[in-house]
Design a protein around this motif. Sequence first.
Motif, short mmCIF file in Angstrom:
data_model
loop_
_atom_site.label_atom_id
_atom_site.label_comp_id
_atom_site.label_asym_id
_atom_site.label_seq_id
_atom_site.Cartn_x
_atom_site.Cartn_y
_atom_site.Cartn_z
N MET A 1 -36.62 66.90 -18.00
CA MET A 1 -37.49 65.92 -18.62
C MET A 1 -38.82 66.60 -18.94
SD MET A 1 -38.64 62.14 -17.30
CE MET A 1 -38.82 62.54 -15.60
N SER A 2 -39.30 66.37 -20.15
CA SER A 2 -40.57 66.97 -20.55
C SER A 2 -41.72 66.27 -19.83
CB SER A 2 -40.73 66.87 -22.06
OG SER A 2 -40.78 65.51 -22.46
N ALA A 3 -42.87 66.92 -19.82
CA ALA A 3 -44.05 66.37 -19.15
C ALA A 3 -44.47 65.05 -19.78
CB ALA A 3 -45.19 67.37 -19.17
N HIS A 4 -44.39 64.96 -21.10
CA HIS A 4 -44.75 63.74 -21.79
C HIS A 4 -43.60 63.29 -22.68
CE1 HIS A 4 -48.95 64.91 -20.77
NE2 HIS A 4 -49.06 63.61 -20.65
N MET A 5 -43.45 61.98 -22.78
CA MET A 5 -42.42 61.38 -23.62
C MET A 5 -43.07 60.44 -24.61
SD MET A 5 -39.90 60.24 -20.53
CE MET A 5 -41.15 60.33 -19.25
N GLN A 6 -42.50 60.38 -25.79
CA GLN A 6 -42.96 59.40 -26.76
C GLN A 6 -42.33 58.05 -26.43
OE1 GLN A 6 -42.59 60.64 -30.84
NE2 GLN A 6 -43.97 62.37 -30.55
N ILE A 7 -42.86 57.02 -27.03
CA ILE A 7 -42.46 55.66 -26.70
C ILE A 7 -40.95 55.42 -26.92
CG2 ILE A 7 -43.06 54.69 -28.94
CD1 ILE A 7 -44.18 52.23 -27.34
N GLY A 8 -40.37 56.05 -27.93
CA GLY A 8 -38.94 55.89 -28.18
C GLY A 8 -38.09 56.39 -27.03
N GLU A 9 -38.48 57.53 -26.46
CA GLU A 9 -37.74 58.06 -25.32
C GLU A 9 -37.90 57.16 -24.10
OE1 GLU A 9 -37.30 62.08 -22.57
OE2 GLU A 9 -38.61 62.15 -24.32
N VAL A 10 -39.10 56.61 -23.92
CA VAL A 10 -39.33 55.69 -22.81
C VAL A 10 -38.46 54.44 -22.99
CG1 VAL A 10 -41.04 54.24 -21.63
CG2 VAL A 10 -41.66 56.55 -22.38
N ALA A 11 -38.37 53.95 -24.21
CA ALA A 11 -37.54 52.78 -24.49
C ALA A 11 -36.08 53.08 -24.14
CB ALA A 11 -37.67 52.38 -25.95
N THR A 12 -35.61 54.24 -24.53
CA THR A 12 -34.23 54.63 -24.23
C THR A 12 -34.00 54.73 -22.73
OG1 THR A 12 -34.04 55.82 -26.32
CG2 THR A 12 -32.49 56.44 -24.57
N ARG A 13 -34.93 55.37 -22.02
CA ARG A 13 -34.78 55.56 -20.58
C ARG A 13 -34.83 54.25 -19.80
NH1 ARG A 13 -35.51 60.77 -18.45
NH2 ARG A 13 -35.84 62.31 -20.09
N THR A 14 -35.67 53.31 -20.26
CA THR A 14 -35.86 52.07 -19.51
C THR A 14 -34.98 50.92 -19.99
OG1 THR A 14 -37.65 51.32 -20.95
CG2 THR A 14 -38.26 52.62 -18.98
N GLY A 15 -34.48 51.02 -21.22
CA GLY A 15 -33.72 49.91 -21.78
C GLY A 15 -34.63 48.79 -22.28
N LEU A 16 -35.92 49.06 -22.35
CA LEU A 16 -36.87 48.07 -22.88
C LEU A 16 -37.12 48.35 -24.35
CD1 LEU A 16 -39.42 48.16 -19.92
CD2 LEU A 16 -37.77 46.34 -20.41
N SER A 17 -37.41 47.32 -25.10
CA SER A 17 -37.67 47.50 -26.53
C SER A 17 -39.06 48.10 -26.74
CB SER A 17 -37.57 46.16 -27.25
OG SER A 17 -38.66 45.33 -26.88
N LEU A 18 -39.25 48.69 -27.92
CA LEU A 18 -40.56 49.21 -28.28
C LEU A 18 -41.60 48.09 -28.25
CD1 LEU A 18 -39.62 51.50 -31.32
CD2 LEU A 18 -40.09 52.20 -28.97
N ARG A 19 -41.21 46.94 -28.73
CA ARG A 19 -42.12 45.78 -28.73
C ARG A 19 -42.54 45.43 -27.31
NH1 ARG A 19 -40.49 39.75 -29.93
NH2 ARG A 19 -42.57 38.84 -30.07
N THR A 20 -41.60 45.42 -26.38
CA THR A 20 -41.91 45.10 -24.98
C THR A 20 -42.83 46.14 -24.37
OG1 THR A 20 -39.82 43.90 -24.71
CG2 THR A 20 -40.88 44.71 -22.70
N LEU A 21 -42.55 47.40 -24.63
CA LEU A 21 -43.42 48.46 -24.10
C LEU A 21 -44.84 48.31 -24.63
CD1 LEU A 21 -40.99 51.51 -24.42
CD2 LEU A 21 -41.52 50.22 -22.36
N ARG A 22 -44.95 48.03 -25.92
CA ARG A 22 -46.28 47.85 -26.51
C ARG A 22 -46.97 46.62 -25.93
NH1 ARG A 22 -43.44 49.15 -31.67
NH2 ARG A 22 -43.81 51.37 -32.01
N TYR A 23 -46.20 45.56 -25.69
CA TYR A 23 -46.76 44.34 -25.11
C TYR A 23 -47.32 44.62 -23.72
CZ TYR A 23 -47.05 39.75 -22.97
OH TYR A 23 -47.48 38.64 -22.29
N TYR A 24 -46.56 45.35 -22.90
CA TYR A 24 -47.05 45.66 -21.56
C TYR A 24 -48.31 46.51 -21.61
CZ TYR A 24 -42.77 43.67 -19.59
OH TYR A 24 -41.76 42.81 -19.21
#
Length: 131
Positions: A1-24
């Motif tokens: 895993m790289s030191a930093h991830m972009q939001i798309g990778e976080v969405a994939t890893r967590t199963g949360l949508s981009l919209r949800t991540l941005r909302y949080y």
Amino acid sequence: MSAHMQIGEVATRTGLSLRTLRYYEEVGLVAPSARSAGGFRLYTALDVDRFELIKRMKPLDFSLEDMRGLLGVVDALDAEPDDAERARLLGELESLHAAAEERVDTLRTRLAWAEEFAAGLDERVRAQRDR
């Protein structure tokens, strides 16, 4: 895993949508640890852990304030507080744990009702087919 991830990778890893991540992020639960030169949100593994914690609280109907409170307690405990503050924080954590256990019990009861309902419908379908 790289030191930093972009939001798309976080969405994939967590199963949360981009919209949800941005909302949080909007409501102040998790902020990106950095931004790329192009302004893209960058997250660390610790940020992903925070999203996972929030995700696990959601089905138990914890409020945003409850989520914010738990994240605050976790952060404060990680900061190695003095004994008095640690005891206070542990009390908050224990209270949240008790609330989570109660909510899990409620979900188990609801699941049992749902399974009984589905089984009853299955019986009705079979009875109608067998006519």
